[in-house]
Design an enzyme around this catalytic site. Structure first.
Site, mmCIF file in Angstrom:
data_model
loop_
_atom_site.group_PDB
_atom_site.id
_atom_site.type_symbol
_atom_site.label_atom_id
_atom_site.label_comp_id
_atom_site.label_asym_id
_atom_site.label_seq_id
_atom_site.Cartn_x
_atom_site.Cartn_y
_atom_site.Cartn_z
ATOM 1 N N GLN A 23 6.236 -15.872 11.957
ATOM 2 C CA GLN A 23 5.721 -14.798 12.809
ATOM 3 C C GLN A 23 4.213 -14.876 13.024
ATOM 4 O OE1 GLN A 23 7.332 -11.830 9.869
ATOM 5 N NE2 GLN A 23 5.562 -10.630 10.510
ATOM 6 N N HIS A 26 3.972 1.242 2.287
ATOM 7 C CA HIS A 26 5.150 0.541 1.751
ATOM 8 C C HIS A 26 5.812 1.387 0.650
ATOM 9 C CE1 HIS A 26 2.637 -3.093 2.966
ATOM 10 N NE2 HIS A 26 3.740 -3.287 3.632
ATOM 11 N N HIS A 40 0.856 -1.189 0.000
ATOM 12 C CA HIS A 40 0.000 0.000 0.000
ATOM 13 C C HIS A 40 0.896 1.244 0.000
ATOM 14 C CE1 HIS A 40 1.040 0.110 4.222
ATOM 15 N NE2 HIS A 40 0.430 -1.040 4.446
ATOM 16 N N GLU A 72 7.274 3.131 10.967
ATOM 17 C CA GLU A 72 7.073 3.348 12.413
ATOM 18 C C GLU A 72 5.699 2.901 12.868
ATOM 19 O OE1 GLU A 72 7.948 7.420 13.300
ATOM 20 O OE2 GLU A 72 10.099 7.010 13.478
ATOM 21 N N SER A 120 -2.500 -0.150 6.613
ATOM 22 C CA SER A 120 -2.078 -1.496 6.989
ATOM 23 C C SER A 120 -2.674 -2.464 5.979
ATOM 24 C CB SER A 120 -2.623 -1.829 8.387
ATOM 25 O OG SER A 120 -2.569 -3.230 8.607
ATOM 26 N N ARG A 159 -3.788 -5.182 6.661
ATOM 27 C CA ARG A 159 -4.930 -5.833 7.320
ATOM 28 C C ARG A 159 -6.189 -4.952 7.325
ATOM 29 N NH1 ARG A 159 -0.639 -8.361 10.818
ATOM 30 N NH2 ARG A 159 -0.830 -10.615 10.469
HETATM 31 O O1 PAF Z 1 6.388 -5.633 8.800
HETATM 32 C C1 PAF Z 1 6.369 -6.639 8.054
HETATM 33 O O2 PAF Z 1 5.804 -6.610 6.959
HETATM 34 C C2 PAF Z 1 7.046 -7.927 8.512
HETATM 35 O O3 PAF Z 1 6.927 -8.091 9.885
HETATM 36 C C3 PAF Z 1 8.516 -8.010 8.074
HETATM 37 C C4 PAF Z 1 9.378 -6.932 8.723
HETATM 38 C C5 PAF Z 1 8.615 -7.896 6.566
HETATM 39 C C6 PAF Z 1 9.098 -9.374 8.496
HETATM 40 O O4 PAF Z 1 8.379 -10.422 7.934
#
Ligand code: PAF
Length: 289
Positions: free
Chosen positions: A61, A37, A34, A148, A185, A187
């Site tokens: 994760q 990024h 998005h 951030e 985000s 999400r």
């Molecule tokens: O913020 C994210 O998208 C993820 O946590 C990252 C830093 C790419 C690690 O998978």
């Protein structure tokens, strides 16, 4: 645009760049890009000669029951956004390429990992630190850009990179928001129309916390209460935490004024768990200076 899926091919391509004296920028992502990024990629492109954007939905994760299998994906759209934002290399490995065998090594970061997201999602930051350590080892010396919005993640990665002496300059970049204050985000796509309308309450909660500080409040508990009460005004929001922490250690503060402070909130709106945060420095400076 170069698109690499193998570690060896990416390393070879980056070796060519480095031998030409080029400075490498890295933007790690899980895709479904998005404007937030894109702002990281734009900054990296302005500061580096070659930028590699990694796109990898990292299973380590996600805990059981989280949204690994449904995490939004859009590889074609991502490639266009990467190019528009000025990067010329994508690294999109498969899970088998990143984790060809069961991982016997995990990177854990104490202290900054333990509160807030770490309390709610106990294995999350070990998964993040482990994949980012792998990406740093794969990419090599570079400047790496992180948003951030995931403030605690940024602290975990900074600490991990410092402690393990990675030749990486970790750079935090400002949160990008919708016009109504909702932090961008991947999400946010989970939100229904009603939940989307309710979600900017997170930003209003941070604003209420900052307003309390600006009015001279120094009791961190009182600021937490103001933020939590603001989130409670939206019946579709289910508060996870409203915190006031030391911006370096991420540990909860009792009083404001003695350490750099950060305000952070997390809440669920339906199946979307959203987070947001802001710096308390400006509000505190109003009182202290
Ligand atoms: O913020 C994210 O998208 C993820 O946590 C990252 C830093 C790419 C690690 O998978």
């Amino acid at each position: 645009m170069q698109r690499h899926t193998s570690i060896a091919a990416l390393r070879a391509a980056l070796d060519v760049e480095r031998s030409a004296g080029h400075r490498v920028g890295l933007v790690p992502t899980m895709g479904y890009l998005h404007a937030g990024h894109q702002s990281l990629i734009e900054r990296a492109s302005a500061e580096c000669d070659i930028v590699v954007v990694t796109i990898f939905v990292n299973p380590l994760q996600f805990a059981a029951g989280e949204d690994l299998s449904t995490y939004p994906r859009d590889p074609e759209g991502d490639a266009i956004k990467v190019e528009v934002a000025g990067a010329s290399m994508i690294f999109a490995p498969s899970t088998a390429e990143m984790y060809p065998q069961a991982m016997l090594t995990t990177v854990t970061v104490d202290e900054v990992s333990t509160t807030m997201e770490g309390a709610t999602r106990p294995s999350h930051f070990a998964g993040v630190a482990t994949v980012v350590a792998k990406l740093f080892a794969i990419v090599g010396p570079c400047s790496a850009y992180f948003g951030e919005k995931d403030f605690q993640q940024l602290a975990v990665i900074r600490t991990m990179s410092r402690d393990l002496s990675f030749p990486v300059d970790v750079i935090g970049c400002p949160i990008v928001r919708e016009a109504d204050g909702l932090a961008l985000s991947s999400r946010n796509v989970y939100l229904s129309a009603e939940e989307r309308a309710a979600a900017p309450v997170l930003r209003r909660a941070l604003d209420a916390g900052v307003a309390a500080l600006t009015d001279g409040e120094t009791d961190a508990g009182a600021v937490r209460k103001v933020m939590a009460e603001t989130v409670a005004t939206e019946s579709l929001g289910e508060l996870d935490y409203a915190e006031v922490v030391d911006a370096d250690t991420l540990q909860p503060l009792d009083h404001l004024g003695s350490a750099p402070a950060r305000l952070l909130v997390a809440a669920k709106f339906g199946r979307a768990r959203l987070i947001d945060n802001c710096d308390a420095a400006d509000a505190l400076a109003t009182n202290i200076l």
